[in-house]
Scaffold this motif. Sequence first.
Motif, PDB file in Angstrom:
ATOM      1  N   GLU A  63      -4.257 -11.993 -12.517  1.00  0.00           N
ATOM      2  CA  GLU A  63      -4.627 -13.390 -12.718  1.00  0.00           C
ATOM      3  C   GLU A  63      -3.339 -14.188 -12.621  1.00  0.00           C
ATOM      4  N   LEU A  64      -3.413 -15.326 -11.913  1.00  0.00           N
ATOM      5  CA  LEU A  64      -2.214 -16.120 -11.666  1.00  0.00           C
ATOM      6  C   LEU A  64      -2.438 -17.580 -12.037  1.00  0.00           C
ATOM      7  N   VAL A  65      -1.329 -18.267 -12.303  1.00  0.00           N
ATOM      8  CA  VAL A  65      -1.380 -19.698 -12.580  1.00  0.00           C
ATOM      9  C   VAL A  65      -0.303 -20.387 -11.748  1.00  0.00           C
ATOM     10  N   ASN A  66      -0.636 -21.564 -11.232  1.00  0.00           N
ATOM     11  CA  ASN A  66       0.336 -22.390 -10.513  1.00  0.00           C
ATOM     12  C   ASN A  66       1.105 -23.183 -11.553  1.00  0.00           C
ATOM     13  N   THR A  67       2.424 -23.047 -11.558  1.00  0.00           N
ATOM     14  CA  THR A  67       3.251 -23.693 -12.578  1.00  0.00           C
ATOM     15  C   THR A  67       3.486 -25.179 -12.317  1.00  0.00           C
ATOM     16  N   GLY A  68       2.991 -25.689 -11.195  1.00  0.00           N
ATOM     17  CA  GLY A  68       3.139 -27.112 -10.906  1.00  0.00           C
ATOM     18  C   GLY A  68       4.304 -27.431  -9.997  1.00  0.00           C
ATOM     19  N   ASP A  69       5.208 -26.470  -9.818  1.00  0.00           N
ATOM     20  CA  ASP A  69       6.348 -26.681  -8.929  1.00  0.00           C
ATOM     21  C   ASP A  69       6.204 -25.855  -7.649  1.00  0.00           C
ATOM     22  N   GLY A  70       4.968 -25.464  -7.343  1.00  0.00           N
ATOM     23  CA  GLY A  70       4.700 -24.692  -6.140  1.00  0.00           C
ATOM     24  C   GLY A  70       4.773 -23.189  -6.333  1.00  0.00           C
ATOM     25  N   ARG A  71       5.124 -22.752  -7.529  1.00  0.00           N
ATOM     26  CA  ARG A  71       5.231 -21.317  -7.807  1.00  0.00           C
ATOM     27  C   ARG A  71       3.970 -20.812  -8.503  1.00  0.00           C
ATOM     28  N   TRP A  72       3.590 -19.607  -8.158  1.00  0.00           N
ATOM     29  CA  TRP A  72       2.484 -18.923  -8.812  1.00  0.00           C
ATOM     30  C   TRP A  72       3.066 -17.815  -9.665  1.00  0.00           C
ATOM     31  N   ARG A  73       2.588 -17.695 -10.901  1.00  0.00           N
ATOM     32  CA  ARG A  73       3.086 -16.687 -11.839  1.00  0.00           C
ATOM     33  C   ARG A  73       1.911 -15.863 -12.367  1.00  0.00           C
ATOM     34  N   PHE A  74       2.207 -14.575 -12.644  1.00  0.00           N
ATOM     35  CA  PHE A  74       1.207 -13.709 -13.251  1.00  0.00           C
ATOM     36  C   PHE A  74       0.950 -14.150 -14.691  1.00  0.00           C
ATOM     37  N   THR A  75      -0.308 -14.202 -15.078  1.00  0.00           N
ATOM     38  CA  THR A  75      -0.658 -14.407 -16.485  1.00  0.00           C
ATOM     39  C   THR A  75      -1.286 -13.154 -17.061  1.00  0.00           C
ATOM     40  N   HIS A  76      -1.808 -12.310 -16.185  1.00  0.00           N
ATOM     41  CA  HIS A  76      -2.410 -11.046 -16.617  1.00  0.00           C
ATOM     42  C   HIS A  76      -2.376 -10.074 -15.449  1.00  0.00           C
ATOM     43  N   ARG A  77      -2.065  -8.807 -15.751  1.00  0.00           N
ATOM     44  CA  ARG A  77      -2.052  -7.775 -14.707  1.00  0.00           C
ATOM     45  C   ARG A  77      -2.642  -6.504 -15.293  1.00  0.00           C
ATOM     46  N   ARG A  78      -3.602  -5.926 -14.567  1.00  0.00           N
ATOM     47  CA  ARG A  78      -4.241  -4.693 -15.004  1.00  0.00           C
ATOM     48  C   ARG A  78      -4.232  -3.712 -13.843  1.00  0.00           C
ATOM     49  N   PHE A  79      -3.889  -2.461 -14.118  1.00  0.00           N
ATOM     50  CA  PHE A  79      -3.901  -1.430 -13.100  1.00  0.00           C
ATOM     51  C   PHE A  79      -5.010  -0.447 -13.425  1.00  0.00           C
ATOM     52  N   VAL A  80      -5.848  -0.154 -12.429  1.00  0.00           N
ATOM     53  CA  VAL A  80      -6.915   0.827 -12.582  1.00  0.00           C
ATOM     54  C   VAL A  80      -6.608   1.979 -11.629  1.00  0.00           C
ATOM     55  N   ALA A  81      -6.357   3.157 -12.210  1.00  0.00           N
ATOM     56  CA  ALA A  81      -6.055   4.337 -11.392  1.00  0.00           C
ATOM     57  C   ALA A  81      -7.354   4.915 -10.832  1.00  0.00           C
ATOM     58  N   HIS A  82      -7.318   5.292  -9.550  1.00  0.00           N
ATOM     59  CA  HIS A  82      -8.454   5.946  -8.901  1.00  0.00           C
ATOM     60  C   HIS A  82      -8.158   7.417  -8.666  1.00  0.00           C
ATOM     61  N   TYR A  83      -6.879   7.776  -8.684  1.00  0.00           N
ATOM     62  CA  TYR A  83      -6.461   9.151  -8.460  1.00  0.00           C
ATOM     63  C   TYR A  83      -5.095   9.347  -9.102  1.00  0.00           C
ATOM     64  N   ALA A  84      -4.909  10.490  -9.734  1.00  0.00           N
ATOM     65  CA  ALA A  84      -3.595  10.824 -10.292  1.00  0.00           C
ATOM     66  C   ALA A  84      -3.466  12.341 -10.377  1.00  0.00           C
ATOM     67  N   ASP A  85      -2.285  12.840 -10.112  1.00  0.00           N
ATOM     68  CA  ASP A  85      -2.009  14.259 -10.344  1.00  0.00           C
ATOM     69  C   ASP A  85      -0.523  14.470 -10.559  1.00  0.00           C
ATOM     70  N   THR A  86      -0.195  15.653 -11.040  1.00  0.00           N
ATOM     71  CA  THR A  86       1.192  16.002 -11.314  1.00  0.00           C
ATOM     72  C   THR A  86       1.577  17.286 -10.591  1.00  0.00           C
ATOM     73  N   GLU A  87       0.826  17.628  -9.531  1.00  0.00           N
ATOM     74  CA  GLU A  87       1.178  18.790  -8.724  1.00  0.00           C
ATOM     75  C   GLU A  87       2.521  18.531  -8.048  1.00  0.00           C
ATOM     76  N   PRO A  88       3.303  19.580  -7.792  1.00  0.00           N
ATOM     77  CA  PRO A  88       4.604  19.379  -7.144  1.00  0.00           C
ATOM     78  C   PRO A  88       4.490  18.688  -5.781  1.00  0.00           C
ATOM     79  N   VAL A  89       5.343  17.709  -5.556  1.00  0.00           N
ATOM     80  CA  VAL A  89       5.406  17.025  -4.258  1.00  0.00           C
ATOM     81  C   VAL A  89       6.258  17.895  -3.331  1.00  0.00           C
ATOM     82  N   PRO A  90       5.682  18.366  -2.211  1.00  0.00           N
ATOM     83  CA  PRO A  90       6.442  19.248  -1.317  1.00  0.00           C
ATOM     84  C   PRO A  90       7.422  18.468  -0.441  1.00  0.00           C
ATOM     85  N   GLY A  91       8.246  19.176   0.278  1.00  0.00           N
ATOM     86  CA  GLY A  91       9.128  18.550   1.259  1.00  0.00           C
ATOM     87  C   GLY A  91      10.574  18.493   0.808  1.00  0.00           C
ATOM     88  N   THR A  92      11.378  17.952   1.687  1.00  0.00           N
ATOM     89  CA  THR A  92      12.819  17.830   1.462  1.00  0.00           C
ATOM     90  C   THR A  92      13.168  16.372   1.288  1.00  0.00           C
TER      91      THR A  92
END
Length: 98
Positions: A63-92
């Motif tokens: 959710e954002l608000v315009n501060t009146g000087d042309g800038r938009w600022r976050f007023t609320h931020r929520r993250f919803v995870a759809h996938y997560a794991d802690t398996e080892p990441v392969p590669g170099t």
Amino acid sequence: MVPMPEATRAAMCWNHQCMRSWGGRIQIERIDARHAKARTSMQEWGRFEDGSSMRVAGTYFNELVNTGDGRWRFTHRRFVAHYADTEPVPGTVFPVGR
């Protein structure tokens, strides 16, 4: 506008060997002249110096608000995870040039 919680700040300072994030297209819905909602999808993976790994994918709802000087600022931020794991990441991990 929204202070960063100390736990979030600490999580961002992990010792990592490699961390990579990808953001999706940002979708913005203007509510009125001063307010808007936005959402974007993301994927992130990382391998840490202690050998542990993480992968996560999800959506940020903002959710954002315009501060009146042309800038938009976050007023609320929520993250919803759809996938997560802690398996080892392969590669170099290759060093990044400076």
